[in-house]
Structure formats: C-alpha cells, structure tokens
Scaffold this active site. Structure first.
Site, PDB file in Angstrom:
ATOM      1  N   HIS A  27       8.341   3.160  -4.404  1.00 44.06           N
ATOM      2  CA  HIS A  27       7.673   1.863  -4.447  1.00 44.06           C
ATOM      3  C   HIS A  27       6.790   1.914  -5.686  1.00 44.06           C
ATOM      4  O   HIS A  27       5.922   2.782  -5.800  1.00 44.06           O
ATOM      5  CB  HIS A  27       6.888   1.631  -3.165  1.00 44.06           C
ATOM      6  CG  HIS A  27       7.767   1.541  -1.961  1.00 44.06           C
ATOM      7  ND1 HIS A  27       7.861   0.409  -1.185  1.00 44.06           N
ATOM      8  CD2 HIS A  27       8.619   2.439  -1.413  1.00 44.06           C
ATOM      9  CE1 HIS A  27       8.733   0.621  -0.193  1.00 44.06           C
ATOM     10  NE2 HIS A  27       9.197   1.854  -0.324  1.00 44.06           N
ATOM     11  N   TRP A  76       9.903  -6.486  -4.327  1.00 43.33           N
ATOM     12  CA  TRP A  76       8.955  -6.894  -5.375  1.00 43.33           C
ATOM     13  C   TRP A  76       8.753  -5.769  -6.395  1.00 43.33           C
ATOM     14  O   TRP A  76       7.654  -5.575  -6.906  1.00 43.33           O
ATOM     15  CB  TRP A  76       7.610  -7.315  -4.789  1.00 43.33           C
ATOM     16  CG  TRP A  76       7.659  -8.322  -3.700  1.00 43.33           C
ATOM     17  CD1 TRP A  76       8.658  -9.206  -3.411  1.00 43.33           C
ATOM     18  CD2 TRP A  76       6.633  -8.576  -2.714  1.00 43.33           C
ATOM     19  NE1 TRP A  76       8.318  -9.980  -2.324  1.00 43.33           N
ATOM     20  CE2 TRP A  76       7.093  -9.610  -1.867  1.00 43.33           C
ATOM     21  CE3 TRP A  76       5.375  -8.018  -2.472  1.00 43.33           C
ATOM     22  CZ2 TRP A  76       6.336 -10.094  -0.809  1.00 43.33           C
ATOM     23  CZ3 TRP A  76       4.617  -8.500  -1.404  1.00 43.33           C
ATOM     24  CH2 TRP A  76       5.098  -9.527  -0.593  1.00 43.33           C
ATOM     25  N   HIS A  77       9.838  -5.073  -6.711  1.00 47.05           N
ATOM     26  CA  HIS A  77       9.777  -3.976  -7.681  1.00 47.05           C
ATOM     27  C   HIS A  77      10.459  -4.389  -8.994  1.00 47.05           C
ATOM     28  O   HIS A  77      11.200  -3.620  -9.588  1.00 47.05           O
ATOM     29  CB  HIS A  77      10.452  -2.729  -7.111  1.00 47.05           C
ATOM     30  CG  HIS A  77       9.775  -2.182  -5.896  1.00 47.05           C
ATOM     31  ND1 HIS A  77      10.363  -1.224  -5.088  1.00 47.05           N
ATOM     32  CD2 HIS A  77       8.564  -2.445  -5.348  1.00 47.05           C
ATOM     33  CE1 HIS A  77       9.543  -0.928  -4.085  1.00 47.05           C
ATOM     34  NE2 HIS A  77       8.450  -1.657  -4.229  1.00 47.05           N
ATOM     35  N   GLY A 103       0.775  -1.233   0.000  1.00 48.18           N
ATOM     36  CA  GLY A 103       0.000   0.000   0.000  1.00 48.18           C
ATOM     37  C   GLY A 103       0.804   1.280   0.000  1.00 48.18           C
ATOM     38  O   GLY A 103       0.248   2.353   0.271  1.00 48.18           O
TER      39      GLY A 103
END
Length: 561
Positions: A532, A487-488, A86
């Site tokens: 992010h 997780w990019h 988020g």
C-alpha cells in the site's frame, strides 16, 4: 508542491537542511487540523469528508461491466495520507532493485531506500499484553526510531485476530514476523501509520513549522509559469509565485498531468484539441497509469465470535468511545479495525499460465524474484461502512479482501477541457490485459484455501459477498462486478533513462526538456511496488530531497531553493 506524503517530505527535508533555504509549499486544500480527523478506528471514514477528497471517479470501465469506480484522492494538508486506511507497508526489496534497474540509478536499490525508510519513521513495535511474539517480532535493524512518522501496532487487538492468524497458518499460509523487512511474503500483523490511537499523516512532517518554510493552503495550482522552456513559477487562483531556483511538483498521478497539460506540456494532439499552445510535446504525459485493485469476501459469524455488533451497532457506545479517545487516545476507537491481518503470497498456477508466459522476459524475471508477491489478503476490513444499507444484525462478520497485484494494464489520464479546474478523464482500464484477468482468477481461487477452510467456515453463518463458484467464469465475473481501486495511482509522469520513449523525468526527478522543474510523487515511480503505497510516496519525496540537498550543497554551502 502539494502537502501530501511526497510534497511534505520534500518541503520538510529541504527546509530543515543545514543551510535552511526558503521553501514555499502550495496546497490545494485546507489545513485538515481538526484532531478528531485522527481517530485511528475512524480512518476508514475520513475519505467521506468532501472537504478532504477530490471526489474523483474513473471513466466507465469496459472490462468491469462499465462501472464507474471510486477514485478518491486526498485534499488538504496530509494529502491522501489524511484519508487513506492507515496501512504502512514498504513492499519487496526486489521492487526497489527493479526500480534501480529500470532507471539506471543505485539510489533506488533496497539498501539505500531502506536507510531512508528508517530515517522517516519512529517505529513502535510493542505488542498488547498476552499476545504471542510469533505474530510479530520485527528486528530493530529494519526500523527507525527517530523519524517524524509514527508507525507500529495497535495497542489493543480484536479478540478474533490471533485465532484467525492461527487458522491461516493451519491452512498453509505461513506467518511472517515483519512485513516491512524487505520480504513481505507470508501472513503478518499490519504495521499502521498510527500510534496510541492517533493516526499519522504527512502533515506531521511540517510540525514544528520552520521559519523558512511558508505554507499557503486553499491554493490549487492551475499551471506553471514558463519562460520559454524554463519553469520559473506557478499560477494559483490568478496569482503567480516565482521560484529563485526550482519548482518541485508533487501533485500526484492524477493532478500532476493536469498541471503540465494546461502549461502546454504533454501530448500535442490533446493540447491542440483544446487550443492549448504546445510548449513541449511529451506523449508520455498521462500514460502508464497503474493501480492495485481488490474484492471482498464477507460472511456473518456466530454469536460471540466478535464484538463488532456490540460496538458498531450501538450509537451510544461509539459516542462514549469517542469521548474516551479524546481524553487519551484509548478505548474501542483505538481497537476496532485498528489492527489487521495482512499477507502477501505467490501463485504457482499464475506463473505456470499461458498468460504469464506471454509476458516480456524482463517482466517474467521480475515477477519470479524471491521477494515479489503475486497477490495480497487483508483481514478485519470494516466492510459495513462501504455497503449501503448494511443490516445491523449482520455486524458480527468476517471480511477478507483479496488484492490484485502486478497488473500489466497501462491506463491513462486524458485532457477533456481547456479549463484547468476541470479534472482529467481517468481511465485505469482495469482487467483489460489477459494476464490481469488470469491473476484475478488465480488470486481469488487461492484465497479460497482460507475462505473455505473448515477451521474458518465453522464459524460462518451466512455468506454476504462471494463468487457463485470457483469456475474461471464466476471468479472473473465477481471481480468485474465488485472490483474497487486501492487508490494506488502510479506512473503517469514516469521516471526513466534519457532516451526512453515512455519516460518524462530522469532519475534525479528533473523533467526532461523543461529546465527548473522536478516532479517527485507517485506519478514518477516506474515500478508499482507490492504494498500500500503511502510509504513509497514518502520515500520518493525523501529521495528527491536527498538529491536536491546534495546538488545544491545545502548540507554545507549557502544556497536558496
């Protein structure tokens, strides 16, 4: 398409363009429609749902003690926005100026990208009662007010967040009133992809669903359907779907190369090894993988410095809170781990290092741009959900995450079967580059300015996670043993100028050498933005849609996609 941030944005904007072309969206997973999946404070747990996660791991990482590292990717409507944490951050304006320079297209310059960000979001900037505006005071001109993605600040904050931000400021980390202004440098209050306790996902872009948009779920794409070197359709579960105009693939940095390779498009040597006929030899496919990584610093804290143990340590309290959330989105599940501190900073020791000076001149120039940070710190991460056997008595804790940015390593995703249902081998090669190791050391050492600052340490009781010392050797070993992926994943079907040997798509998202195919997701992004990256995925989809709408005159002439 896939129903993640990029794919949902492309599908929504095409379908809702004035001429309403017919759009088909194929999603590999399910609907993810259960409202309980949107609990803001449980955003940290959703990835554990096996029906919503591809469940990937990296190959053993040579420079990280041969560890296999979690490489989660979202499955189902919303894609990775349905399982991410988020964080809604857009990065540095100089990230986009660099993107525009690399691909030779002003569409990616900050002023143009920012206008798309504003169109995507409805920003809620209200602060909880009694919170000083010094912690957050975004300017309206930097945010949107009518987009489908609801973002903003949590309506209630944990009691120790403002005092911790004060400690950061005292320790020499200046406050930044808005990390999404184009200049993220400084300590900020996190802008979340949530509102009133309910997390937003890419699925929100498709509600209400236009009549001219058809969505088929549980339809993983195995390969493209080709007519020579023209993409005319896709194959899923033995069925073929044909496009009247174009295919826009939005499968991401890990799945996109798999679909291409099993369609005969990719490095010829890999395809031939598994007896896949070569339609187009593209050595760049699967190369260029980039990512952000992080390590935690964790300390238990004195009694009454937080109320986390009172909540997380009481199953009844959490169940009661869930009932309250279901009624109106309020309560502890819209408070705990819903508002975080987040900051981006430069590192003088890094830019003075031999490892920095050994970088190519263009990379040095980029890293020295005014708004480009060198690392990130994030506070209030609920680390107890990620450490097996975390003791209940330790739930009153403080967790700081330290993120490594601008890594120079280029990993790869590699074909390992002729069966399209078998994942590729994912090898990000974390810490393989000398600059990355130096950046890891210097970022963690700089974070000690807060982690070892008296006003912070006075409330510590016991260190649960941290390096043995601040020596280069101990700092680097701590990274090797504790590194996690953010997780990019980015860059495996890279965008570039025609003639660039590492480019597979042009700046209009057209796949070079295959007619009728575009790729629009994080796999094409040539600059791993300092943020992010869910926001970058959204704006990538929006940019592709904008270009398609203009090219096919969907804003004023009849056309079909």
């Amino acid at each position: 398409m896939i129903g993640g941030p990029a794919g949902s944005t492309v599908a929504s904007q095409l379908a809702n363009s004035p001429k309403h072309p017919k759009v088909l969206l194929l999603e590999a997973g399910g609907l993810n429609s259960d409202h309980d999946l949107r609990v803001d404070g449980q955003r940290w747990l959703t990835f554990q749902n096996k029906n919503m996660n591809w469940g990937y791991k990296t190959a053993p990482q040579e420079h990280c003690n041969n560890r296999e590292i979690d490489y989660s990717r979202g499955l189902g409507m919303g894609g990775s926005s349905a399982i991410n944490f988020g964080v809604y951050s857009v990065g540095a304006q100089d990230d986009y100026e660099e993107w525009a320079r690399v691909v030779g297209d002003d569409a990616y310059r900050w002023k143009n990208i920012q206008s798309r960000y504003k169109a995507l979001e409805t920003f809620h900037g209200d602060l909880p009662a009694g919170i000083d505006s010094k912690y957050a005071s975004p300017r309206p001109e930097n945010h949107g007010s009518s987009g489908p993605l609801h973002v903003g600040f949590a309506s209630e904050w944990e009691q120790d967040l403002p005092p911790l931000l004060d400690v950061f400021e005292q320790a020499g980390f200046p406050l930044n009133p808005d990390h999404n202004s184009g200049n993220p440098l400084g300590m900020s209050v996190l802008i979340n992809s949530s509102y009133k306790g309910v997390r937003s996902t890419a699925a929100d872009f498709l509600k209400p669903q236009p009549e001219n948009l058809k969505i088929i779920t549980n339809a993983p794409v195995q390969r493209l359907v080709l007519d020579g070197k023209k993409a005319v359709g896709v194959e899923s579960n033995g069925q073929k779907y044909y496009a009247s105009k174009e295919i826009v693939m939005c499968a991401g940095s890990l799945e996109g190369p798999r679909i291409l390779m099993h369609s005969g498009i990719g490095p010829a040597k890999q395809l031939e090894q598994f007896n896949i006929p070569v339609t187009l030899d593209v050595p760049a496919i699967g190369q260029g993988l980039r990512d952000h990584t992080f390590v935690p610093l964790v300390n238990t804290r004195v009694e009454n410095s937080t109320y986390r143990r009172n909540f997380y340590g009481d199953e009844k309290a959490m169940a009661t809170a869930l009932d309250q959330w279901r009624k109106d989105g309020s309560g502890p599940w819209s408070k705990f781990a819903c508002e975080l501190g987040i900051g981006w900073f430069k590192l003088q020791n890094l830019t003075a290092s031999d490892e920095f000076k050994a970088l190519p001149e263009d990379e040095q120039r980029y890293l020295m741009q005014e708004t480009v940070p060198h690392y990130e710190i994030l506070t209030h991460f609920p680390i107890h959900w990620f450490i097996p056997g975390f003791a209940q008595e330790a739930l009153n804790y403080s967790c700081l995450l330290v993120f490594l940015f601008n890594a120079q390593t280029r990993g790869e995703v590699i074909l390992q079967s002729s069966d399209p249902s078998v994942p590729l081998k994912f090898d990000p090669k974390f810490l393989a580059h000398p600059f990355d190791r130096r950046a890891a050391i210097e970022s963690l050492r700089d974070a000690f300015r807060i982690a070892k600052y008296d006003a912070y340490t006075k409330d510590n009781v016991l260190e649960l996670a941290g390096p043995k010392s601040d020596s280069d050797e101990d700092l680097l070993e701590y990274w090797r043993q504790n590194i996690s992926s953010s997780w990019h994943m980015t860059g495996t079907i890279k965008m570039g100028k025609k003639g660039d040997t590492d480019a597979a798509v042009d700046s209009d998202f057209r796949f070079i050498g295959i007619e009728g195919l575009r790729v629009a997701d994080m796999s094409v992004v040539p600059v791993l933005a300092n943020c992010h990256v869910q926001a970058v995925a959204y704006v990538t989809g929006a940019t592709c849609a904008e270009k398609l709408i203009k090219e096919y005159s969907l804003d004023h002439l009849s056309a079909m996609i």
